[in-house]
Each structure stands twice: as structure tokens, then as C-alpha cells.
Design a protein around this motif. Structure first.
Motif, PDB file in Angstrom:
ATOM      1  N   LEU A  67      57.957   3.556 -45.424  1.00 44.01           N
ATOM      2  CA  LEU A  67      57.155   4.558 -45.141  1.00 44.01           C
ATOM      3  C   LEU A  67      57.489   5.966 -44.523  1.00 44.01           C
ATOM      4  CD1 LEU A  67      54.666   1.821 -43.367  1.00 44.01           C
ATOM      5  CD2 LEU A  67      54.255   2.887 -45.574  1.00 44.01           C
ATOM      6  N   ARG A  68      58.766   5.633 -44.007  1.00 44.20           N
ATOM      7  CA  ARG A  68      59.216   7.129 -43.442  1.00 44.20           C
ATOM      8  C   ARG A  68      59.939   7.920 -44.436  1.00 44.20           C
ATOM      9  NH1 ARG A  68      63.420   4.691 -40.576  1.00 44.20           N
ATOM     10  NH2 ARG A  68      64.698   5.110 -42.389  1.00 44.20           N
ATOM     11  N   ASP A  69      60.521   7.321 -45.416  1.00 47.53           N
ATOM     12  CA  ASP A  69      61.334   8.072 -46.443  1.00 47.53           C
ATOM     13  C   ASP A  69      60.853   8.226 -47.990  1.00 47.53           C
ATOM     14  OD1 ASP A  69      63.290   8.137 -44.282  1.00 47.53           O
ATOM     15  OD2 ASP A  69      64.368   6.542 -45.179  1.00 47.53           O
ATOM     16  N   LEU A  70      59.758   7.241 -48.215  1.00 44.53           N
ATOM     17  CA  LEU A  70      59.432   7.476 -49.581  1.00 44.53           C
ATOM     18  C   LEU A  70      58.081   7.575 -49.931  1.00 44.53           C
ATOM     19  CD1 LEU A  70      60.348   6.552 -52.634  1.00 44.53           C
ATOM     20  CD2 LEU A  70      59.493   4.183 -52.095  1.00 44.53           C
ATOM     21  N   VAL A  71      57.249   6.958 -49.260  1.00 48.06           N
ATOM     22  CA  VAL A  71      55.670   7.055 -49.420  1.00 48.06           C
ATOM     23  C   VAL A  71      54.740   7.399 -48.239  1.00 48.06           C
ATOM     24  CG1 VAL A  71      53.637   5.785 -50.130  1.00 48.06           C
ATOM     25  CG2 VAL A  71      55.852   5.293 -51.251  1.00 48.06           C
ATOM     26  N   PRO A  72      54.227   8.459 -48.371  1.00 51.60           N
ATOM     27  CA  PRO A  72      53.495   9.027 -47.113  1.00 51.60           C
ATOM     28  C   PRO A  72      52.482   7.759 -46.638  1.00 51.60           C
ATOM     29  CG  PRO A  72      53.322  10.655 -49.051  1.00 51.60           C
ATOM     30  CD  PRO A  72      53.905   9.393 -49.505  1.00 51.60           C
ATOM     31  N   ARG A  73      52.340   7.596 -45.225  1.00 57.12           N
ATOM     32  CA  ARG A  73      51.948   6.509 -44.677  1.00 57.12           C
ATOM     33  C   ARG A  73      50.186   6.709 -44.957  1.00 57.12           C
ATOM     34  NH1 ARG A  73      49.043   3.232 -43.262  1.00 57.12           N
ATOM     35  NH2 ARG A  73      48.690   2.647 -41.035  1.00 57.12           N
ATOM     36  N   ASP A  74      49.676   7.792 -45.302  1.00 54.64           N
ATOM     37  CA  ASP A  74      48.137   7.613 -45.349  1.00 54.64           C
ATOM     38  C   ASP A  74      48.048   7.343 -46.813  1.00 54.64           C
ATOM     39  OD1 ASP A  74      47.703   8.600 -43.206  1.00 54.64           O
ATOM     40  OD2 ASP A  74      47.640  10.762 -43.367  1.00 54.64           O
ATOM     41  N   ASP A  75      48.729   7.092 -47.924  1.00 50.17           N
ATOM     42  CA  ASP A  75      48.748   6.666 -49.247  1.00 50.17           C
ATOM     43  C   ASP A  75      48.616   5.110 -49.274  1.00 50.17           C
ATOM     44  OD1 ASP A  75      48.898   9.289 -49.921  1.00 50.17           O
ATOM     45  OD2 ASP A  75      50.759   9.077 -51.044  1.00 50.17           O
ATOM     46  N   LEU A  76      48.682   4.505 -48.100  1.00 44.56           N
ATOM     47  CA  LEU A  76      48.641   3.081 -48.054  1.00 44.56           C
ATOM     48  C   LEU A  76      47.825   2.335 -46.972  1.00 44.56           C
ATOM     49  CD1 LEU A  76      52.820   2.449 -48.342  1.00 44.56           C
ATOM     50  CD2 LEU A  76      50.889   2.133 -50.334  1.00 44.56           C
ATOM     51  N   VAL A  77      47.392   1.274 -47.499  1.00 43.54           N
ATOM     52  CA  VAL A  77      46.629   0.303 -46.209  1.00 43.54           C
ATOM     53  C   VAL A  77      47.491  -0.576 -46.063  1.00 43.54           C
ATOM     54  CG1 VAL A  77      44.819  -1.160 -45.900  1.00 43.54           C
ATOM     55  CG2 VAL A  77      44.411   0.890 -47.666  1.00 43.54           C
ATOM     56  N   VAL A  78      48.168  -0.678 -44.935  1.00 47.61           N
ATOM     57  CA  VAL A  78      49.201  -1.574 -44.451  1.00 47.61           C
ATOM     58  C   VAL A  78      48.871  -2.645 -43.669  1.00 47.61           C
ATOM     59  CG1 VAL A  78      51.399  -1.812 -42.892  1.00 47.61           C
ATOM     60  CG2 VAL A  78      50.902   0.231 -44.384  1.00 47.61           C
ATOM     61  N   GLY A  79      49.052  -4.006 -44.117  1.00 47.29           N
ATOM     62  CA  GLY A  79      48.400  -5.272 -43.262  1.00 47.29           C
ATOM     63  C   GLY A  79      49.738  -6.041 -42.934  1.00 47.29           C
ATOM     64  N   THR A  80      49.611  -6.628 -42.032  1.00 44.42           N
ATOM     65  CA  THR A  80      50.490  -7.620 -41.546  1.00 44.42           C
ATOM     66  C   THR A  80      49.859  -8.507 -40.663  1.00 44.42           C
ATOM     67  OG1 THR A  80      52.853  -7.774 -40.380  1.00 44.42           O
ATOM     68  CG2 THR A  80      51.154  -6.496 -39.009  1.00 44.42           C
ATOM     69  N   LYS A  81      50.760  -9.770 -40.276  1.00 51.03           N
ATOM     70  CA  LYS A  81      50.058 -10.910 -39.744  1.00 51.03           C
ATOM     71  C   LYS A  81      51.050 -11.282 -38.513  1.00 51.03           C
ATOM     72  CE  LYS A  81      50.708 -12.988 -43.851  1.00 51.03           C
ATOM     73  NZ  LYS A  81      50.802 -11.825 -44.779  1.00 51.03           N
ATOM     74  N   SER A  82      50.342 -12.056 -37.695  1.00 51.62           N
ATOM     75  CA  SER A  82      51.023 -12.779 -36.550  1.00 51.62           C
ATOM     76  C   SER A  82      50.553 -14.019 -36.317  1.00 51.62           C
ATOM     77  CB  SER A  82      50.926 -11.876 -35.204  1.00 51.62           C
ATOM     78  OG  SER A  82      51.343 -10.502 -35.445  1.00 51.62           O
ATOM     79  N   ALA A  83      51.024 -14.970 -35.215  1.00 49.64           N
ATOM     80  CA  ALA A  83      50.549 -16.189 -34.887  1.00 49.64           C
ATOM     81  C   ALA A  83      51.705 -17.346 -35.327  1.00 49.64           C
ATOM     82  CB  ALA A  83      48.964 -16.497 -35.406  1.00 49.64           C
ATOM     83  N   ILE A  84      52.747 -17.053 -35.808  1.00 54.18           N
ATOM     84  CA  ILE A  84      53.647 -17.971 -36.092  1.00 54.18           C
ATOM     85  C   ILE A  84      55.092 -17.563 -35.628  1.00 54.18           C
ATOM     86  CG2 ILE A  84      55.023 -19.324 -37.812  1.00 54.18           C
ATOM     87  CD1 ILE A  84      52.982 -18.850 -39.780  1.00 54.18           C
ATOM     88  N   ARG A  85      55.532 -18.338 -34.541  1.00 54.96           N
ATOM     89  CA  ARG A  85      56.933 -17.937 -33.926  1.00 54.96           C
ATOM     90  C   ARG A  85      58.010 -18.304 -34.897  1.00 54.96           C
ATOM     91  NH1 ARG A  85      57.266 -17.228 -28.459  1.00 54.96           N
ATOM     92  NH2 ARG A  85      55.314 -17.415 -27.151  1.00 54.96           N
ATOM     93  N   PRO A  86      59.140 -17.592 -34.605  1.00 53.80           N
ATOM     94  CA  PRO A  86      60.195 -17.763 -35.362  1.00 53.80           C
ATOM     95  C   PRO A  86      60.678 -19.070 -35.531  1.00 53.80           C
ATOM     96  CG  PRO A  86      60.708 -15.784 -33.911  1.00 53.80           C
ATOM     97  CD  PRO A  86      59.441 -16.595 -33.467  1.00 53.80           C
ATOM     98  N   ASN A  87      60.389 -20.001 -34.610  1.00 55.42           N
ATOM     99  CA  ASN A  87      60.978 -21.319 -34.843  1.00 55.42           C
ATOM    100  C   ASN A  87      59.656 -22.240 -35.680  1.00 55.42           C
ATOM    101  OD1 ASN A  87      58.610 -21.706 -33.000  1.00 55.42           O
ATOM    102  ND2 ASN A  87      59.906 -22.504 -31.176  1.00 55.42           N
ATOM    103  N   GLY A  88      58.719 -21.609 -36.023  1.00 54.87           N
ATOM    104  CA  GLY A  88      57.869 -22.202 -36.965  1.00 54.87           C
ATOM    105  C   GLY A  88      56.508 -22.670 -36.138  1.00 54.87           C
ATOM    106  N   ARG A  89      56.553 -22.574 -35.010  1.00 56.41           N
ATOM    107  CA  ARG A  89      55.687 -23.025 -33.877  1.00 56.41           C
ATOM    108  C   ARG A  89      54.401 -22.187 -34.178  1.00 56.41           C
ATOM    109  NH1 ARG A  89      53.591 -22.830 -28.612  1.00 56.41           N
ATOM    110  NH2 ARG A  89      55.295 -21.559 -27.822  1.00 56.41           N
TER     111      ARG A  89
END
Length: 312
Positions: free
Chosen positions: A66-88
Motif C-alpha cells: 500500500l505504501r510502495d505499489l498501489v494507492p491506498r484509495d484504490d482499495l477497500v482494505v478489510g482485516t479481522k480480529s478476535a483470535i489470539r496468537p495462541n488460537g484462543r
């Protein structure tokens, strides 16, 4: 690429989403760059990641692109949370907002467009979890919110709670496994989503790779089913019932002069309630094959036949 509204919102996304689960692990940064460039060139906008993919490496790779290749405004960026690194599972307000801040730091962004609850956490009161979504929107860290891997009743409860009081952030999407080999969500999740006007984002729309036909004569040495890490993930779809569905997909593909991948992906892409299947590819060439399905629409008689053979 056709654009569709995500649920009952004004957010438009491409009708195929780019999954990044393998980025930073099986998919090198250079391969990820080639994938993202090809996806954007084809008109794709929706890119999906999560804080646990590669222990954060997926978000880091995407952030650099996003910094070096594709303009931020060209994408709809989605991420997810609710799982800890240990899988809990942890959908507490404390963990969710801390995890979102960490995701933003790895992505190098001030906000994401879509923040999703990765799983349902039965140990945390739902109203606490949903309050974290409200705070994330109110503070500007995300524009829209959704859920993932929620049962039908869980989705209906969350969507109704968010609509019950003005000012709460509405649930606009639900991300679920959905393919010709996995239609269970049609019983409760899809009806709940349609009733609440929530868009469905299918993950693993190619039946964990089985619907491409690569396993028709055995397990290729370079396939995921041949690896220790993914063998058990693919194995449930290598039985006799799956074989009959894969053969039907292959027969339809031969008749239409397209790939089995195109038939399977077109089927799920155009199902009721579906906004955008999330497709993952290990290599740029695999993604190119996926992008070439954009112009494929299944005739009604083939769609009906596939509905019948896969309705189990």
C-alpha cells in the motif's frame, strides 16, 4: 470488474475479493506484489487479511504494498480480529481494540475500510463485543464493520442489536465458508443475512481447491493436500460425494469451454446474498486463472444441475 454494494451500505466492492492468508509465508512479497498489481489492473478493489495470518506477516506485506505499489484509495482494505496468537478466541473490548491498533500499525494505515470479528466468542457478552465495533467506527479506525464464522442465530442477534439503537455501527457483512462442496450456510446463515441486509463474503469458494479438479486422479505433489500443514484441511472434501460434484463441475466446464475453476467460482459468486467470494492464490499465475472468470456466467440449466447434484 463488476462492483457491488456490501450489504445495506453505500460501500462498493469488487465482486471478487483478494485473500491474503498465505502472504509472507507460502506467497513471497514479490509474488504478493504481482498478485495485487494484477488484481487491481483487473478492476479488483476488496482485499482481505487478518491479524493472525502469518502472525501478522500478511498485514505487514500488504502494508508495504500500500505504501510502495498501489494507492491506498484504490482499495477497500478489510482485516479481522478476535483470535489470539495462541488460537484462543477473545472478543473482549480490551483485546479487540488493542488488536485493531496493532493491525493498523502493521498496515501503516490510520483506518481500514472493513473490520470484521473473526469468530464468535461465547465467553464474552455480545454487547461488549459489539460496543468495541461502535468505538472503532466512532474513533475513525474503521469505516464499516462485519462478522465472520457466525452461526445464523449469532448473526441475526448481532445485526438486530446494532440496529436497535441509533448511532450503533451496523453489521454490513458476514464472511463464511461457502462453495458447491459446503452449502450448509444456506440453511440459516444466508436467510439471516438476507433478512438483515448483510452481504455474504464466501471464503474457500473453490472447496479448499478441490473444485479446480486438481485432485481428480490423486493428490499432486505440489498441492496443499500433500503438505503436513494443510492435508487435514483438504481431506474432508476428497470423499465420494465430493468426487461426484467435482466430476459434474468438470463436465459442465468441458461443455462451456471454460475451466472447472470458472464454473465453481461463478456458481458461488452469483448465489443469492453473495457479494464477493474471497479468493486466495499462492502464485500470480493461479490468480490470473481466477481473474479470467469475470466474464463467465452459468446458463440456468447448468446452474440448476449443479444445485441438484450438490444439494446434500
Amino acid at each position: 470488474m463488476e462492483q457491488r454494494h456490501l450489504g445495506r451500505s453505500g460501500l462498493l466492492v469488487s465482486r471478487l475479493g483478494l485473500g491474503t492468508m498465505t502472504w509472507g509465508q507460502e506467497t513471497s512479497p514479490d509474488e504478493a506484489a504481482a498478485q495485487l498489481a494484477g488484481f487491481v489492473d483487473a478492476g479488483g478493489t476488496l482485499v482481505d487479511t487478518a491479524d493472525v495470518y502469518g502472525d501478522g506477516d500478511s498485514e505487514r506485506v500488504l502494508g508495504r504494498l500500500l505504501r510502495d505499489l498501489v494507492p491506498r484509495d484504490d482499495l477497500v482494505v478489510g482485516t479481522k480480529s478476535a483470535i489470539r496468537p495462541n488460537g484462543r478466541y477473545d472478543a473482549s473490548r480490551r483485546h479487540l481494540l488493542t488488536a485493531l491498533d496493532a493491525s493498523l500499525d502493521r498496515l501503516g494505515l490510520e483506518h481500514v475500510d472493513l473490520w470484521q470479528l473473526h469468530v464468535y466468542d461465547p465467553m464474552t457478552p455480545l454487547e461488549e463485543t459489539l460496543a468495541a465495533l461502535d468505538e472503532a467506527v466512532a474513533s475513525g479506525r474503521t469505516r464499516y464493520v462485519g462478522v465472520s464464522n457466525y452461526a445464523g442465530w449469532q448473526l441475526a442477534k448481532a445485526a438486530a442489536w446494532q440496529r436497535a439503537w441509533p448511532g450503533r455501527a451496523p453489521i454490513v457483512s458476514t464472511q463464511m465458508e461457502y462453495s458447491l462442496l459446503h452449502r450448509e450456510i444456506e440453511r440459516e446463515v444466508v436467510p439471516a443475512a438476507e433478512d438483515a441486509e448483510v452481504g455474504v463474503l464466501p471464503w474457500s469458494p473453490l472447496g479448499r481447491g478441490v473444485l479446480t479438479g486438481k485432485y481428480r486422479t490423486g493428490i499432486p505433489a505440489d498441492s496443499r493436500a500433500a503438505t503436513t500443514r494443510y492435508a487435514e484441511f483438504v481431506r474432508p472434501y476428497l470423499g465420494e460425494q465430493s468426487r461426484l460434484i467435482v466430476e459434474s463441475v468438470s463436465t459442465a466446464a468441458e461443455g462451456l469451454g471454460v475451466s472447472p475453476l470458472a464454473v465453481a467460482l461463478s456458481w458461488v459468486r452469483d448465489r443469492p446474498g453473495v457479494v464477493a467470494p474471497i479468493v486466495g492464490a499462492r502464485t500470480p499465475s493461479q490468480l490470473l486463472g481466477i481473474l479470467q472468470t469475470e466474464d463467465v456466467t452459468l446458463p440456468a440449466e447448468i446452474r440448476d444441475a449443479l444445485d441438484d447434484i450438490s444439494d446434500v
